[in-house]
Design a protein around this motif. Structure first.
Motif: not given
Length: 122
Positions: A2-5, A15-17, A109-113
């Motif tokens: 999972a990645t958080t934006y 986000v997961e998948g 792609d344009g979102l921040m970490n």
């Protein structure tokens, strides 16, 4: 994995998948104050990036929460209908707003970490 934006409009996405859970950040709920009503989206609703997806009302103001990407609502947090203050107490946890199936992951792609978001709110 999972990645958080984060968005410039103070939403977070976990986000997961091709599935995303969406909510507002702690910073956003602090700015709004005590949340008294959350208008959750209908399951099956199609969202286009930038559309108003949810309306959050606090004692101070009503605020739109925007779709961070194109997709379809797969689940709404029904608990918020009876307990909107959950957004204040757990904005990045149990106070999530909706879940969606992303139709174009390149829009992330344009979102921040998290580090970039913390710099953004200063």
């Amino acid at each position: 994995m999972a990645t958080t934006y984060f968005t410039e409009d103070h939403e977070w996405l976990h986000v997961e998948g091709d599935m995303a859970t969406v909510g507002i950040t702690d910073y956003a709920q602090e700015q709004l104050g005590d949340i008294v009503f959350v208008e959750i989206p209908q399951v099956g609703k199609g969202l286009t990036k930038g559309d108003t997806a949810v309306v959050v009302e606090s004692v101070k103001a009503a605020s739109d929460v925007y779709a961070p990407a194109d997709g379809e609502v797969t689940e709404a947090n029904e608990t918020l209908s009876s307990d909107p203050a959950l957004v204040n107490s757990a904005a990045t946890g149990d106070g999530w707003l909706w879940k969606m199936k992303l139709s174009d992951k390149s829009q992330l792609d344009g979102l921040m970490n998290e580090a970039a978001y913390k710099a953004h709110i200063g």
